[in-house]
Design a protein around this motif. Structure first.
Motif, PDB file in Angstrom:
ATOM      1  N   LEU A  51       0.828  -1.212   0.000  1.00  0.00           N
ATOM      2  CA  LEU A  51       0.000   0.000   0.000  1.00  0.00           C
ATOM      3  C   LEU A  51       0.861   1.260   0.000  1.00  0.00           C
ATOM      4  N   GLU A  52       1.951   1.223   0.763  1.00  0.00           N
ATOM      5  CA  GLU A  52       2.864   2.374   0.797  1.00  0.00           C
ATOM      6  C   GLU A  52       3.497   2.602  -0.569  1.00  0.00           C
ATOM      7  N   HIS A  53       3.794   1.505  -1.277  1.00  0.00           N
ATOM      8  CA  HIS A  53       4.354   1.615  -2.624  1.00  0.00           C
ATOM      9  C   HIS A  53       3.334   2.268  -3.564  1.00  0.00           C
ATOM     10  N   ARG A  54       2.075   1.848  -3.454  1.00  0.00           N
ATOM     11  CA  ARG A  54       1.036   2.442  -4.302  1.00  0.00           C
ATOM     12  C   ARG A  54       0.846   3.920  -3.958  1.00  0.00           C
ATOM     13  N   TYR A  55       0.834   4.221  -2.659  1.00  0.00           N
ATOM     14  CA  TYR A  55       0.648   5.614  -2.223  1.00  0.00           C
ATOM     15  C   TYR A  55       1.761   6.508  -2.753  1.00  0.00           C
ATOM     16  N   ALA A  56       2.970   5.961  -2.833  1.00  0.00           N
ATOM     17  CA  ALA A  56       4.121   6.734  -3.306  1.00  0.00           C
ATOM     18  C   ALA A  56       3.989   7.120  -4.778  1.00  0.00           C
ATOM     19  N   THR A  57       3.112   6.424  -5.522  1.00  0.00           N
ATOM     20  CA  THR A  57       2.929   6.746  -6.945  1.00  0.00           C
ATOM     21  C   THR A  57       1.968   7.909  -7.151  1.00  0.00           C
ATOM     22  N   LEU A  58       1.263   8.331  -6.104  1.00  0.00           N
ATOM     23  CA  LEU A  58       0.321   9.439  -6.234  1.00  0.00           C
ATOM     24  C   LEU A  58       1.077  10.761  -6.362  1.00  0.00           C
ATOM     25  N   THR A  59       0.490  11.689  -7.113  1.00  0.00           N
ATOM     26  CA  THR A  59       1.061  13.026  -7.196  1.00  0.00           C
ATOM     27  C   THR A  59       0.752  13.782  -5.900  1.00  0.00           C
ATOM     28  N   ALA A  60       1.411  14.912  -5.701  1.00  0.00           N
ATOM     29  CA  ALA A  60       1.180  15.717  -4.502  1.00  0.00           C
ATOM     30  C   ALA A  60      -0.290  16.125  -4.407  1.00  0.00           C
ATOM     31  N   ARG A  61      -0.905  16.517  -5.521  1.00  0.00           N
ATOM     32  CA  ARG A  61      -2.315  16.914  -5.520  1.00  0.00           C
ATOM     33  C   ARG A  61      -3.218  15.735  -5.204  1.00  0.00           C
ATOM     34  N   GLU A  62      -2.904  14.570  -5.763  1.00  0.00           N
ATOM     35  CA  GLU A  62      -3.720  13.382  -5.498  1.00  0.00           C
ATOM     36  C   GLU A  62      -3.677  13.009  -4.020  1.00  0.00           C
ATOM     37  N   ARG A  63      -2.519  13.230  -3.382  1.00  0.00           N
ATOM     38  CA  ARG A  63      -2.413  12.947  -1.944  1.00  0.00           C
ATOM     39  C   ARG A  63      -3.235  13.939  -1.130  1.00  0.00           C
ATOM     40  N   GLU A  64      -3.388  15.139  -1.634  1.00  0.00           N
ATOM     41  CA  GLU A  64      -4.218  16.133  -0.953  1.00  0.00           C
ATOM     42  C   GLU A  64      -5.700  15.825  -1.132  1.00  0.00           C
ATOM     43  N   VAL A  65      -6.046  15.319  -2.301  1.00  0.00           N
ATOM     44  CA  VAL A  65      -7.448  15.039  -2.621  1.00  0.00           C
ATOM     45  C   VAL A  65      -7.947  13.768  -1.929  1.00  0.00           C
ATOM     46  N   MET A  66      -7.100  12.764  -1.827  1.00  0.00           N
ATOM     47  CA  MET A  66      -7.547  11.460  -1.317  1.00  0.00           C
ATOM     48  C   MET A  66      -8.200  11.518   0.058  1.00  0.00           C
ATOM     49  N   PRO A  67      -7.655  12.243   1.060  1.00  0.00           N
ATOM     50  CA  PRO A  67      -8.314  12.276   2.368  1.00  0.00           C
ATOM     51  C   PRO A  67      -9.733  12.830   2.310  1.00  0.00           C
TER      52      PRO A  67
END
Length: 214
Positions: free
Chosen positions: A137-153
């Motif tokens: 899961l951490e590997h998959r999360y690392a593939t997200l862009t900075a914006r995608e990490r902001e949007v996901m929560p």
């Protein structure tokens, strides 16, 4: 030899005890590696397999409790089963508070030790599975862009695309693209599955005592 085959480690400075317990563990079809000291165990290159540690409390040099503390400091979660001929209540409490699965005073029944070993190996197998899953899961999360990490929560909180778009001051269609990319990169087939993934990621971060950025 199968590298995933469980392995029992035994640390006791008494040769006769090591020989007897080694024979006992092997008699039920388990692999075992025995050591005369805690340092010998620390110097051993452990394989990638489910393991547990049967550990004498009182030994010359590093004691069993010393070794347990060192493993904890190194965030090594190998299950520990203590055996001792000199145990007392404060020692038992200290060992169990530090995470020992069992504390067996000598003489103990062979079946009690074997039962504790089976439980410890099963516990370690589950822990390893959880760590492997979290690592993926951490590997998959690392593939997200900075914006995608902001949007996901915001997505996992159940906010609608238009609500998320309003929060960021961007077009709703852009949020739809981000949502699609997040689901695809995280390999989540549904929103509830994505929520569970985020919970596992947060749980892993929390257990390591780090600040969560998820």
């Amino acid at each position: 030899m199968n590298p995933i085959e469980p392995l029992v480690f035994l640390v006791d400075d008494d040769f006769s005890v090591r020989e007897g317990l080694t024979s006992l563990v092997r008699s039920v079809g388990l692999r075992v590696e025995a050591f005369a000291s805690a340092q010998e165990f620390l110097d051993f290159a452990r394989p990638d397999a489910p393991t547990c540690l049967v550990l004498d409390v009182r030994m010359p040099g590093l004691s069993g409790l010393d070794l347990q503390r060192m493993l904890l400091d190194a965030k090594d979660r190998i299950p520990v089963i203590f055996i001792t001929g000199h145990g007392d209540i404060p020692m038992t409490v200290r060992a169990m508070k530090a995470g020992a699965l069992e504390f067996l005073p000598k003489p103990f029944r062979e079946e009690d030790l074997l039962s504790a070993i089976r439980e410890a190996l099963a516990h370690n197998f589950i822990t390893r599975q959880q760590q492997a899953e979290r690592g993926e899961l951490e590997h998959r999360y690392a593939t997200l862009t900075a914006r995608e990490r902001e949007v996901m929560p915001l997505i996992v909180r159940g906010m609608l695309n238009k609500q998320v778009a309003a929060d960021f001051g961007i077009a709703e269609v852009t949020i739809k693209v981000h949502r699609h990319n997040i689901m695809q990169k995280m390999k989540a087939r549904s929103l509830p599955e994505l929520v569970r993934m985020v919970e596992k990621l947060q749980s892993g971060v929390s257990s390591e005592g780090k600040d969560s950025a998820i």
